[in-house]
Design a protein around this motif. Sequence first.
Motif, PDB file in Angstrom:
ATOM      1  N   THR A 183       4.842  -6.020   5.947  1.00  0.00           N
ATOM      2  CA  THR A 183       5.176  -4.897   6.814  1.00  0.00           C
ATOM      3  C   THR A 183       6.571  -4.399   6.474  1.00  0.00           C
ATOM      4  O   THR A 183       7.473  -5.198   6.181  1.00  0.00           O
ATOM      5  N   VAL A 238       5.055  -0.191   9.120  1.00  0.00           N
ATOM      6  CA  VAL A 238       4.159   0.379   8.120  1.00  0.00           C
ATOM      7  C   VAL A 238       3.608  -0.770   7.281  1.00  0.00           C
ATOM      8  O   VAL A 238       4.359  -1.647   6.846  1.00  0.00           O
ATOM      9  N   SER A 239       2.313  -0.779   7.075  1.00  0.00           N
ATOM     10  CA  SER A 239       1.673  -1.813   6.261  1.00  0.00           C
ATOM     11  C   SER A 239       1.820  -1.446   4.787  1.00  0.00           C
ATOM     12  O   SER A 239       1.394  -0.369   4.355  1.00  0.00           O
ATOM     13  N   VAL A 240       2.426  -2.352   3.987  1.00  0.00           N
ATOM     14  CA  VAL A 240       2.711  -2.063   2.589  1.00  0.00           C
ATOM     15  C   VAL A 240       2.119  -3.145   1.703  1.00  0.00           C
ATOM     16  O   VAL A 240       1.779  -4.249   2.149  1.00  0.00           O
ATOM     17  N   TRP A 294       0.579   1.788   0.581  1.00  0.00           N
ATOM     18  CA  TRP A 294       0.598   2.222   1.981  1.00  0.00           C
ATOM     19  C   TRP A 294      -0.082   3.569   2.186  1.00  0.00           C
ATOM     20  O   TRP A 294      -0.562   3.867   3.284  1.00  0.00           O
ATOM     21  N   ARG A 299      -5.219   1.275   3.077  1.00  0.00           N
ATOM     22  CA  ARG A 299      -4.184   0.992   4.073  1.00  0.00           C
ATOM     23  C   ARG A 299      -3.777   2.181   4.930  1.00  0.00           C
ATOM     24  O   ARG A 299      -2.967   2.019   5.839  1.00  0.00           O
ATOM     25  N   ASN A 338       0.826   3.920   9.108  1.00  0.00           N
ATOM     26  CA  ASN A 338       0.853   4.533   7.781  1.00  0.00           C
ATOM     27  C   ASN A 338       0.503   6.016   7.835  1.00  0.00           C
ATOM     28  O   ASN A 338       1.157   6.844   7.192  1.00  0.00           O
TER      29      ASN A 338
END
Length: 381
Positions: free
Chosen positions: A131, A147-149, A192, A197, A203
Motif C-alpha cells: 500500500t 492506494v494498492s500498488v 495500480w 488493481r 486507485n
Amino acid sequence: MARGGCHIRKRGDTWAVIVGLIALIFVSVLFGGDPQPRARLAPAGSSWAQTPEGLSAIYAVLADQGAARRWTLPLDRLDGSVDRLVVWNVDGLDPDEVDALEAWVFAGGTALVGGPLSGFRGTFQPAAEGTARPAAPHPATLGIRAVSVGSGRFGGAPGERLIHLKDEEGRPVLVSWRVGEGRIFWSADTAWLSNARIGEAQNLDLALQILLPPDGGQVAFDEYHHGFVAPTHWWQVLRGSLQAFGLMLAAAVALLFWSYGARFGSPLPAPERPPRAAVEYVHSMSRLYRRVGARAVVLRALHRSLRTELSRLTGGAEGLSHGEIAGRAAARCGVPAGEIERLLERTADLNHIPADAELIDLARQAEKLRRRIEHATYRDG
C-alpha cells in the motif's frame, strides 16, 4: 433481358455483382481492423488489453464520461485537442519524443507516465506489493488515504520533484514536476492503474483526480508505442502486396465495366399521374351537397365533429350537457364557455337549418375552435 424499354445484358449484371462482392470483401478486410482481436493481442499497458496488466478498465470508465480517446500518432503530433495523456509501460521514448512530450506539457497539458522510461532519468528497485499513502498535500491526492500498488519503486527521491505517494517503508512511488504551464506525473509502479488493481483501495479515485480533465476535456491513451499506429497518408493503409492487389482490382473493375457496360439499378418507372388534390375533393363534395340541399347533413356532421374534438380535450363528453362540456373545455383551451356553448347549441339545432352564408360562418368558427383545442392538446401533452 428487357425491362421498361431498356435492354440489360444478364451476363454483365452477374459479373458486376461478383466484382462488387469481391470489392466489398477487400474493403472489409482492409478497413475492418486487425485480423485478430486487439483485446487479445494488445500488450500490457495498452487501453485495448483486457488482461490483468491492461488499462481497458480505466479507459472504459473515462469513455463513459465521454473523455477518452486513443492516440495512434507520434508524440510530436499532439495538439490542443488532448488535455491529458497517458504513456504507460512502454519500452522507452527517444530524446526527440521526450522533447515533443515536454513541449506539449509546457503549453498546458498533463501527462501521466508509468514505468521505467529511458527518456526520464531515475533509478528503480523492486519491492514487495503493498500500500502507498500520500506523502504531501496536493490536489491530485486530495482525500486519498491508501492506494494498492505493485512492486515498482523509485530507488531514491528524485531531485526537485514533488513526491505524491510513498510505500510503508518510505520509498517514492508517484512523483511529479511542473513543465511550463503543465505537469508531468511519473509512477514507478505500473500495477495500480491496471485492470487487476484499479478497483482496489482508492486507485480509481486517484486515477480520476489525475486524469479526468475539467470542462469536458479529452484523455488520450498512447497506443502508438504499443504498436497501434494510424497511417498518416491514405496510401499507407495498403501495405506490401496489398498495394499491388488494390491496383489490379481497380484495373479489373474498370475493364469489366468498359467491356460489359453493366450498370446498377432498375430503369426508372414512367411517372404516374398525381392524385387529385384534397381541395378538389372538398370543392366537388360541397357543390354536390349544395345542389341537393343537404345543409342538415353538413350541420349534423359539424356538430358530431365538435363533440368528438371536445371529448378528446375534456376526457369524455358522454352524457354531459352543452353547458358542462363548454365549461370543461373553456378551462383547457382558453375560449369563453359561452362561445363554445352557443356553437354547440346552434349546430345541434336541426329545426332551424341555416342558410349557406351562416353555415360557412359556423364552419369557420368550428375550425377556429378545433385549432385552439389542438394547440391545447400539444401544450399539455
